[in-house]
Scaffold this motif. Structure first.
Motif, PDB file in Angstrom:
ATOM      1  N   LYS A  31       0.778  -1.147  -0.071  1.00 16.23           N
ATOM      2  CA  LYS A  31      -0.242  -0.081  -0.070  1.00 16.23           C
ATOM      3  C   LYS A  31       0.838   1.211  -0.021  1.00 16.23           C
ATOM      4  CE  LYS A  31      -3.865  -2.203   2.598  1.00 16.23           C
ATOM      5  NZ  LYS A  31      -4.664  -2.257   1.458  1.00 16.23           N
ATOM      6  N   ALA A  32       0.373   2.220  -0.588  1.00 16.91           N
ATOM      7  CA  ALA A  32       0.731   3.559  -0.381  1.00 16.91           C
ATOM      8  C   ALA A  32       0.283   4.078   0.930  1.00 16.91           C
ATOM      9  CB  ALA A  32       0.511   4.569  -1.576  1.00 16.91           C
ATOM     10  N   TRP A  60      -2.615   7.445  -4.581  1.00 17.55           N
ATOM     11  CA  TRP A  60      -1.541   8.341  -4.205  1.00 17.55           C
ATOM     12  C   TRP A  60      -1.477   9.823  -5.347  1.00 17.55           C
ATOM     13  CZ3 TRP A  60       2.405  10.101  -7.557  1.00 17.55           C
ATOM     14  CH2 TRP A  60       3.175  11.088  -6.957  1.00 17.55           C
ATOM     15  N   TRP A  61      -1.835   9.370  -6.712  1.00 15.78           N
ATOM     16  CA  TRP A  61      -1.666  10.654  -7.709  1.00 15.78           C
ATOM     17  C   TRP A  61      -2.690  11.528  -7.348  1.00 15.78           C
ATOM     18  CZ3 TRP A  61      -4.607  12.222 -11.338  1.00 15.78           C
ATOM     19  CH2 TRP A  61      -4.082  13.149 -12.304  1.00 15.78           C
ATOM     20  N   LEU A  62      -4.013  10.821  -7.076  1.00 17.03           N
ATOM     21  CA  LEU A  62      -5.139  11.612  -6.738  1.00 17.03           C
ATOM     22  C   LEU A  62      -5.188  12.538  -5.606  1.00 17.03           C
ATOM     23  CD1 LEU A  62      -8.020   9.023  -8.167  1.00 17.03           C
ATOM     24  CD2 LEU A  62      -7.596  11.204  -9.205  1.00 17.03           C
ATOM     25  N   GLU A  63      -4.599  11.905  -4.696  1.00 12.51           N
ATOM     26  CA  GLU A  63      -4.168  12.667  -3.391  1.00 12.51           C
ATOM     27  C   GLU A  63      -3.267  13.707  -3.502  1.00 12.51           C
ATOM     28  OE1 GLU A  63      -4.833  10.502   0.667  1.00 12.51           O
ATOM     29  OE2 GLU A  63      -2.583  11.093   0.603  1.00 12.51           O
ATOM     30  N   ALA A  64      -2.168  13.406  -4.090  1.00 17.12           N
ATOM     31  CA  ALA A  64      -1.066  14.386  -4.060  1.00 17.12           C
ATOM     32  C   ALA A  64      -1.374  15.784  -4.892  1.00 17.12           C
ATOM     33  CB  ALA A  64      -0.055  13.605  -5.025  1.00 17.12           C
ATOM     34  N   GLU A  75       6.166  17.573  -5.593  1.00 19.57           N
ATOM     35  CA  GLU A  75       5.104  16.937  -4.706  1.00 19.57           C
ATOM     36  C   GLU A  75       5.024  15.043  -4.594  1.00 19.57           C
ATOM     37  OE1 GLU A  75       1.817  20.166  -4.819  1.00 19.57           O
ATOM     38  OE2 GLU A  75       1.745  19.072  -6.407  1.00 19.57           O
ATOM     39  N   VAL A  76       6.120  14.974  -5.657  1.00 15.63           N
ATOM     40  CA  VAL A  76       6.243  13.541  -5.312  1.00 15.63           C
ATOM     41  C   VAL A  76       7.143  13.057  -4.404  1.00 15.63           C
ATOM     42  CG1 VAL A  76       7.259  11.474  -6.680  1.00 15.63           C
ATOM     43  CG2 VAL A  76       6.336  13.166  -8.019  1.00 15.63           C
ATOM     44  N   SER A  77       6.395  12.536  -3.277  1.00 12.29           N
ATOM     45  CA  SER A  77       6.757  11.998  -1.774  1.00 12.29           C
ATOM     46  C   SER A  77       7.300  10.789  -1.923  1.00 12.29           C
ATOM     47  CB  SER A  77       5.780  12.353  -1.017  1.00 12.29           C
ATOM     48  OG  SER A  77       5.920  11.772   0.245  1.00 12.29           O
ATOM     49  N   LEU A  78       8.621  10.490  -1.783  1.00 12.49           N
ATOM     50  CA  LEU A  78       9.283   8.969  -1.884  1.00 12.49           C
ATOM     51  C   LEU A  78       8.910   8.453  -0.392  1.00 12.49           C
ATOM     52  CD1 LEU A  78      12.901   9.425  -3.044  1.00 12.49           C
ATOM     53  CD2 LEU A  78      10.679   8.948  -4.357  1.00 12.49           C
ATOM     54  N   ARG A  79       8.542   9.358   0.548  1.00 13.15           N
ATOM     55  CA  ARG A  79       7.929   8.837   1.749  1.00 13.15           C
ATOM     56  C   ARG A  79       6.552   8.114   1.431  1.00 13.15           C
ATOM     57  NH1 ARG A  79       4.538   9.882   6.065  1.00 13.15           N
ATOM     58  NH2 ARG A  79       5.430   9.129   8.089  1.00 13.15           N
ATOM     59  N   ALA A  80       5.538   8.669   0.945  1.00 11.25           N
ATOM     60  CA  ALA A  80       4.448   8.419   0.631  1.00 11.25           C
ATOM     61  C   ALA A  80       4.291   7.008  -0.247  1.00 11.25           C
ATOM     62  CB  ALA A  80       3.525   9.488  -0.018  1.00 11.25           C
TER      63      ALA A  80
END
Length: 229
Positions: A31-32, A60-64, A75-80
């Motif tokens: 999971k993301a 993830w993309w929709l949320e970001a 806004e590409v979060s490697l943590r997420a």
């Protein structure tokens, strides 16, 4: 689409730490790291069921992106995305024709036997399908929209394995980045396997079975453009 040559049988030399990543149980459950639920995220696109990993990336993309057409590169979060990273490919448009791998996940490296980081996805030798492949990925920013493709990846003896390629656009960020547009995507087998232990080759065209665009709120390319399938 072709990229380079095949690698040596990855399953025979696979590090212990990466083995769980290649098992179907991981592909089904990873999971993301999201702030909210994903009930609003479709489980299929145009009648094409999404894999768990493809759906998690889309969530993830929709949320970001929030209320924007798409997320920016900053806004590409490697943590997420940390749990999805082994299955992710992240590419940058270096010019009008070159789309270069910037991240090629560890599970993809082990599955293919090659690390494509730094390579142009279209390869040095273009073929009859190259321009339409390039146009499909270019339109993701023009529309904007996403795309799910089902392509065959080939084992060395010639056996095809259908894989889902989920791909979504990332906007350029001139203030906090290099100003280049990017795409992010995942690759997973379409059919359940106990463990990916195929000796993959990339010296032939990956047969395209489906190319279904994802309406992210701005429509999808007209059928007359011939980009879907």
């Amino acid at each position: 689409m072709t990229i380079g040559e095949g690698g040596d049988g990855p399953a025979d030399k696979r590090p212990t730490w990466v083995q769980p990543l290649m098992q179907w149980s991981s592909i089904e459950t990873v999971k993301a790291r999201l702030a909210g639920p994903i009930d609003h995220v479709p489980v299929e696109i145009g009648g094409l069921p999404l894999s768990n990993i493809g759906r998690q990336l889309y969530a993830w993309w929709l949320e970001a992106r929030g209320d924007k057409p798409m997320p920016t590169s900053s806004e590409v979060s490697l943590r997420a995305l940390v749990e999805l990273l082994p299955y992710i490919r992240y590419l940058s448009w270096e010019d009008e024709k070159s789309l270069v791998f910037r991240i090629y996940g560890s599970a993809l490296v082990e599955a293919s036997g090659l690390d494509f980081t730094g390579y142009n996805v279209f390869g040095p030798a273009e073929h009859a399908e190259t321009e339409i492949d390039r146009a499909r990925l270019r339109v993701l920013h023009e529309q904007p929209c996403g795309i799910v493709m089902i392509r065959d990846v080939y084992a060395r003896p010639g056996k095809p394995f259908a894989c889902e390629f989920m791909t979504l656009p990332i906007a350029a960020d001139s203030e906090n980045g290099d100003g280049r547009e990017r795409i992010i995507g995942t690759v997973v087998p379409c059919e359940q396997i106990a463990e990916w232990n195929v000796d993959v080759v990339f010296d032939r065209i990956q047969t395209l079975h489906r190319a279904t665009f994802i309406d992210t709120g701005f429509g999808v390319p007209a059928a007359s453009r011939g980009l879907g399938k």
